[in-house]
Scaffold this motif. Structure first.
Motif, PDB file in Angstrom:
ATOM      1  N   PHE A 266      17.918  50.478 -17.470  1.00 58.05           N
ATOM      2  CA  PHE A 266      16.819  50.864 -16.592  1.00 58.05           C
ATOM      3  C   PHE A 266      15.832  51.804 -17.277  1.00 58.05           C
ATOM      4  CE2 PHE A 266      20.350  49.685 -13.739  1.00 58.05           C
ATOM      5  CZ  PHE A 266      19.752  48.555 -13.203  1.00 58.05           C
TER       6      PHE A 266
ATOM      7  N   HIS B 206      17.068  52.996  -9.931  1.00 57.17           N
ATOM      8  CA  HIS B 206      18.392  52.758 -10.498  1.00 57.17           C
ATOM      9  C   HIS B 206      18.822  53.866 -11.448  1.00 57.17           C
ATOM     10  CE1 HIS B 206      17.803  48.833  -8.691  1.00 57.17           C
ATOM     11  NE2 HIS B 206      19.108  48.649  -8.832  1.00 57.17           N
TER      12      HIS B 206
ATOM     13  N   ASN C   2      22.394  56.066 -10.830  1.00 54.51           N
ATOM     14  CA  ASN C   2      23.460  55.706 -11.770  1.00 54.51           C
ATOM     15  C   ASN C   2      23.389  56.610 -12.990  1.00 54.51           C
ATOM     16  OD1 ASN C   2      24.452  53.030 -10.552  1.00 54.51           O
ATOM     17  ND2 ASN C   2      22.239  52.775 -10.634  1.00 54.51           N
TER      18      ASN C   2
ATOM     19  N   HIS D 295      23.575  51.821 -17.652  1.00 59.80           N
ATOM     20  CA  HIS D 295      22.465  51.914 -16.702  1.00 59.80           C
ATOM     21  C   HIS D 295      21.273  52.640 -17.313  1.00 59.80           C
ATOM     22  CE1 HIS D 295      25.670  50.963 -13.781  1.00 59.80           C
ATOM     23  NE2 HIS D 295      24.677  50.394 -13.109  1.00 59.80           N
TER      24      HIS D 295
ATOM     25  N   THR E  97      13.714  51.213  -3.804  1.00 61.68           N
ATOM     26  CA  THR E  97      13.775  49.762  -4.007  1.00 61.68           C
ATOM     27  C   THR E  97      13.041  49.021  -2.887  1.00 61.68           C
ATOM     28  OG1 THR E  97      15.993  49.656  -3.033  1.00 61.68           O
ATOM     29  CG2 THR E  97      15.852  49.719  -5.440  1.00 61.68           C
TER      30      THR E  97
END
Length: 192
Positions: free
Chosen positions: A130, A117, A121, A126, A81
């Protein structure tokens, strides 16, 4: 989950027009004008985004776990990230070497953000959210590069000042989001 899926369909659908129907998009803009096109695009994007946020918050209330990611994936997700935020900054800071080299840093930012992500997850909500953004970003990047090749697009060379500014803005935005805003807005504190 249906609200999340509807939101993704609307949001990613309007953002996919250039991927699947770029000629139709150009013809429609020429026919109706740029401002009406942008207005409809903006309204549909906002509706889709609101539905995504609402649907995701509902889906998180009853999580269905597919797998349990190893704890180390959170550390990797934090690093990814960080890279994503620098790429996002590269889309806006003028004359940086990252944009000069990669050409479409915002789409790459979405790709890295979604992958991060997914790694951290393992529940259905999720994966749907994502995973959808990751697939969209891969297809969008490919389409954008093809448009660049067809048009012979040349990107301005980056400067050291633009590149340093990009990295500093990206790191600062990442720190703000990772240490405060993610928890305040989403309810999950990835760091701290």
């Amino acid at each position: 989950m249906l609200i999340l899926l509807l939101g993704l369909l609307i949001f990613l659908g309007v953002h996919s027009v250039r991927i699947v129907a770029d000629g139709w998009r150009s013809a429609t803009i020429a026919r109706v004008g740029g401002l009406p096109w942008k207005a409809v695009f903006a309204v549909l994007s906002i509706i889709g985004f609101v539905l995504i946020v609402w649907g995701f918050s509902l889906a998180r209330q009853q999580p269905v776990q597919l797998w349990m990611p190893p704890r180390g994936m959170r550390h990797l997700a934090s690093l990814l990230t960080l890279i994503s935020f620098v790429l996002l900054a590269a889309a806006y800071v003028p004359r940086n070497a990252i944009k000069a080299r990669l050409h479409h840093p915002m789409v790459l930012s979405v790709k890295v953000w979604a992958l991060a992500h997914l790694l951290a997850n393992g529940n259905v909500a999720h994966v749907v959210l994502f995973g959808s953004f990751l697939v969209w970003a891969v297809l969008n990047f490919r389409a954008a590069r093809a448009r660049d090749r067809a048009a012979g697009t040349v990107y301005a060379a980056g400067t050291a000042a633009g590149t340093v500014t990009t990295v500093l803005v990206g790191v600062a935005a990442w720190a703000l989001f990772a240490f405060w805003a993610h928890g305040a807005l989403i309810g999950i504190r990835p760091i701290g």
